[in-house]
Design a protein around this motif. Structure first.
Motif, PDB file in Angstrom:
ATOM      1  N   VAL A  37       0.833  -1.203   0.000  1.00  0.00           N
ATOM      2  CA  VAL A  37       0.000   0.000   0.000  1.00  0.00           C
ATOM      3  C   VAL A  37       0.867   1.252   0.000  1.00  0.00           C
ATOM      4  O   VAL A  37       0.581   2.226  -0.718  1.00  0.00           O
ATOM      5  N   ALA A  38       1.940   1.246   0.797  1.00  0.00           N
ATOM      6  CA  ALA A  38       2.817   2.420   0.848  1.00  0.00           C
ATOM      7  C   ALA A  38       3.459   2.692  -0.507  1.00  0.00           C
ATOM      8  O   ALA A  38       3.619   3.851  -0.911  1.00  0.00           O
ATOM      9  N   ALA A  39       3.823   1.632  -1.232  1.00  0.00           N
ATOM     10  CA  ALA A  39       4.423   1.816  -2.553  1.00  0.00           C
ATOM     11  C   ALA A  39       3.410   2.392  -3.535  1.00  0.00           C
ATOM     12  O   ALA A  39       3.730   3.290  -4.332  1.00  0.00           O
ATOM     13  N   ALA A  40       2.186   1.878  -3.501  1.00  0.00           N
ATOM     14  CA  ALA A  40       1.135   2.432  -4.365  1.00  0.00           C
ATOM     15  C   ALA A  40       0.873   3.888  -4.013  1.00  0.00           C
ATOM     16  O   ALA A  40       0.713   4.747  -4.898  1.00  0.00           O
ATOM     17  N   ALA A  41       0.822   4.186  -2.714  1.00  0.00           N
ATOM     18  CA  ALA A  41       0.589   5.567  -2.272  1.00  0.00           C
ATOM     19  C   ALA A  41       1.700   6.489  -2.750  1.00  0.00           C
ATOM     20  O   ALA A  41       1.447   7.631  -3.165  1.00  0.00           O
ATOM     21  N   SER A  42       2.927   6.004  -2.702  1.00  0.00           N
ATOM     22  CA  SER A  42       4.058   6.822  -3.136  1.00  0.00           C
ATOM     23  C   SER A  42       3.946   7.168  -4.613  1.00  0.00           C
ATOM     24  O   SER A  42       4.170   8.323  -5.020  1.00  0.00           O
ATOM     25  N   ARG A  43       3.598   6.183  -5.426  1.00  0.00           N
ATOM     26  CA  ARG A  43       3.441   6.439  -6.856  1.00  0.00           C
ATOM     27  C   ARG A  43       2.303   7.430  -7.114  1.00  0.00           C
ATOM     28  O   ARG A  43       2.402   8.306  -7.984  1.00  0.00           O
ATOM     29  N   MET A  44       1.232   7.301  -6.358  1.00  0.00           N
ATOM     30  CA  MET A  44       0.113   8.225  -6.518  1.00  0.00           C
ATOM     31  C   MET A  44       0.494   9.630  -6.061  1.00  0.00           C
ATOM     32  O   MET A  44       0.073  10.626  -6.672  1.00  0.00           O
ATOM     33  N   ALA A  45       1.299   9.714  -5.003  1.00  0.00           N
ATOM     34  CA  ALA A  45       1.744  11.027  -4.519  1.00  0.00           C
ATOM     35  C   ALA A  45       2.640  11.705  -5.546  1.00  0.00           C
ATOM     36  O   ALA A  45       2.566  12.926  -5.747  1.00  0.00           O
ATOM     37  N   VAL A  46       3.484  10.929  -6.214  1.00  0.00           N
ATOM     38  CA  VAL A  46       4.312  11.487  -7.283  1.00  0.00           C
ATOM     39  C   VAL A  46       3.434  12.023  -8.401  1.00  0.00           C
ATOM     40  O   VAL A  46       3.637  13.130  -8.904  1.00  0.00           O
ATOM     41  N   ALA A  47       2.423  11.235  -8.788  1.00  0.00           N
ATOM     42  CA  ALA A  47       1.527  11.652  -9.865  1.00  0.00           C
ATOM     43  C   ALA A  47       0.725  12.898  -9.488  1.00  0.00           C
ATOM     44  O   ALA A  47       0.436  13.743 -10.342  1.00  0.00           O
ATOM     45  N   ALA A  48       0.367  13.002  -8.209  1.00  0.00           N
ATOM     46  CA  ALA A  48      -0.461  14.127  -7.754  1.00  0.00           C
ATOM     47  C   ALA A  48       0.320  15.416  -7.591  1.00  0.00           C
ATOM     48  O   ALA A  48      -0.268  16.502  -7.581  1.00  0.00           O
ATOM     49  N   GLY A  49       1.633  15.314  -7.432  1.00  0.00           N
ATOM     50  CA  GLY A  49       2.428  16.521  -7.230  1.00  0.00           C
ATOM     51  C   GLY A  49       2.095  17.187  -5.909  1.00  0.00           C
ATOM     52  O   GLY A  49       2.102  16.551  -4.857  1.00  0.00           O
ATOM     53  N   ASP A  50       1.772  18.485  -5.963  1.00  0.00           N
ATOM     54  CA  ASP A  50       1.459  19.232  -4.740  1.00  0.00           C
ATOM     55  C   ASP A  50      -0.008  19.113  -4.321  1.00  0.00           C
ATOM     56  O   ASP A  50      -0.402  19.671  -3.288  1.00  0.00           O
ATOM     57  N   ARG A  51      -0.811  18.418  -5.090  1.00  0.00           N
ATOM     58  CA  ARG A  51      -2.223  18.299  -4.758  1.00  0.00           C
ATOM     59  C   ARG A  51      -2.425  17.194  -3.717  1.00  0.00           C
ATOM     60  O   ARG A  51      -1.897  16.093  -3.871  1.00  0.00           O
ATOM     61  N   PRO A  52      -3.181  17.442  -2.673  1.00  0.00           N
ATOM     62  CA  PRO A  52      -3.346  16.444  -1.604  1.00  0.00           C
ATOM     63  C   PRO A  52      -4.172  15.246  -2.040  1.00  0.00           C
ATOM     64  O   PRO A  52      -5.049  15.341  -2.908  1.00  0.00           O
TER      65      PRO A  52
END
Length: 442
Positions: free
Chosen positions: A146-161
């Motif tokens: 889950v943390a790895a998926a979250a990290s990839r999503m955070a990269v894709a989202a940039g500064d957006r929460p």
């Protein structure tokens, strides 16, 4: 931070039965053979990353420490083992006094890892260390995925929460663990109140389509929500007609409306249309939140859209297609006898089919290039080269059975941001590829 840090009551059930039966039958046989007390070293690692992933993220370390601390065979557990004839009386007597009294070292939570990385090293007698295998793997495999998926999503989202919204898409206890792991990986909040209660993760949420459908009209529903939660609330605008809902929302709340949420349809097109409409209505500061089966690729496709935040559920809590990290817990060294001064001997599995392992008690370090960017994961079982002494990755988590590595959840979250930033730029590409760092063995 957990509820203990907040001074809140929390039940602490035994984790001793979060295990496979063969852990206990191995224990019984080793006790009979006189080998149970042999000093041993187990390591957790994965032979490969999920297909296409460039790096892994260590998640769940704090939960592992809780599980080790609460691994106790109380009377109810012992009665069950006896009634089911799982182990014999001498083994039950041994289990009654069980406490893990060894040492545990590992990659700190939030750190990145690669194939072969010894993300956890458990040292003690064979008997006390082997019992922890299943619960340790259960936690690390789930939370790291889950943390790895979250990290990839955070990269894709940039500064957006990012908002974690997966509680209804997984087991209720897994949902709490997933919210925690998502926070480590870069999510800002969760919809799950149990996760907020236990780990002090910010919680968010306002209303669903059912609330709109309950009322005689969408206007009545919006009026009730604004009256209860204030103009800063988030109104769900896609129950009927999106454009009409946006007009009604701004008419009722005015330019101070906090946000609108879109949960269906062509999110890219709708986000642009809603942004233009909000601006035309004078609600320039009203935010747009999008949900609806998002993953890292869908989030990346919305990078140019006027979106302010993303809510993610199913794809997050299932590891975005990779719900486990294939981590294993292997014996890599053991003594030839039971005395504390008997030297350790490397041992390793040599079976076919890619399931071999490398023996020896290992250290790990990350070598940097001349620009300070990581260039290799270096793993060895001998002396640590001088140039890598200050780059070692394993930290002490348990010493003599005492937890010494607890830390606030925000520390793990901050560590992950720093660790990811230290990787080559290609690490954050969403396209499939090999691990961004090679693993070198010394």
């Amino acid at each position: 931070m957990n509820t203990a840090d907040l001074g809140l009551p929390v039940a602490v059930p035994s984790t001793a039965l979060f295990t496979d039966r063969y852990e206990l039958t191995m224990l019984q046989a080793a006790l009979r053979a006189g080998t149970a007390d042999r000093p041993s070293v187990f390591e957790v690692f994965t032979r490969r990353l999920p297909e296409g992933r460039r790096y892994g993220v260590v998640g769940g370390t704090g939960r592992v420490l809780d599980a080790v601390e609460n691994f106790r065979f109380d009377s109810g557990v012992l009665d069950f083992l006896a009634a089911q004839r799982i182990v014999d009386e001498p083994t039950l007597a041994w289990l009654a006094d069980y406490r893990f009294r060894g040492d545990i070292w590992g990659y700190p939570e939030g750190e990145v890892y690669f194939p072969g990385s010894p993300v956890l090293r458990v040292e003690g007698t064979f008997a006390e260390a082997v019992l922890l295998e299943t619960v340790v793997l259960s936690i690390l495999n789930h939370d790291s995925a889950v943390a790895a998926a979250a990290s990839r999503m955070a990269v894709a989202a940039g500064d957006r929460p990012l908002i974690e919204m997966g509680a209804r898409r997984t087991h209720e206890l897994a949902a709490v663990a997933a919210a925690r792991a998502a926070y480590v990986g870069g999510f800002a909040s969760t919809s799950d109140l149990a996760a907020g209660f236990r780990y002090n993760i910010p919680t968010v949420g306002t209303s669903a389509h059912a609330f709109t459908l309950l009322h005689d009209s969408e206007r009545d529903a919006f009026t009730a929500q604004v009256a209860s939660l204030g103009k800063g609330t988030t109104l769900l605008v896609d129950t009927y007609d999106v454009a009409e809902a946006v007009r009604t929302a701004v008419d009722l709340a005015g330019p101070d409306l906090g946000a609108v949420r879109i949960d269906s349809g062509d999110l890219l097109l709708l986000a642009h249309r809603v942004r233009h409409q909000l601006d035309d209505l004078g609600a320039e500061n009203t935010r747009i939140v999008v949900t609806s089966d998002l993953d890292e690729y869908a989030i990346a496709s919305l990078a140019a859209a006027p979106v302010n935040a993303y809510g993610v559920g199913t794809q997050l809590v299932t590891g975005s297609g990779h719900p486990t990290c294939a981590m294993v817990y292997k014996l890599v060294a053991r003594a030839g006898g039971s005395g504390p001064d008997v030297p350790l001997e490397p041992v390793a599995k040599k079976s076919l089919g890619g399931k071999t392992s490398i023996g020896g008690r290992k250290w790990a370090a990350r070598r940097l290039d001349a620009d300070g960017v990581a260039e290799a994961e270096v793993i060895g079982s001998g002396p640590v080269p001088d140039e890598l002494v200050d780059r070692q990755l394993l930290v002490e988590l348990v010493r003599g059975g005492k937890i010494v590595g607890r830390e606030p959840l925000d520390a793990a979250r901050d560590r992950h941001i720093a660790a990811r930033a230290g990787l080559p730029m290609s690490a954050t590409q969403l396209s499939r590829g090999e691990p961004v760092l090679p693993t070198e063995y010394l």
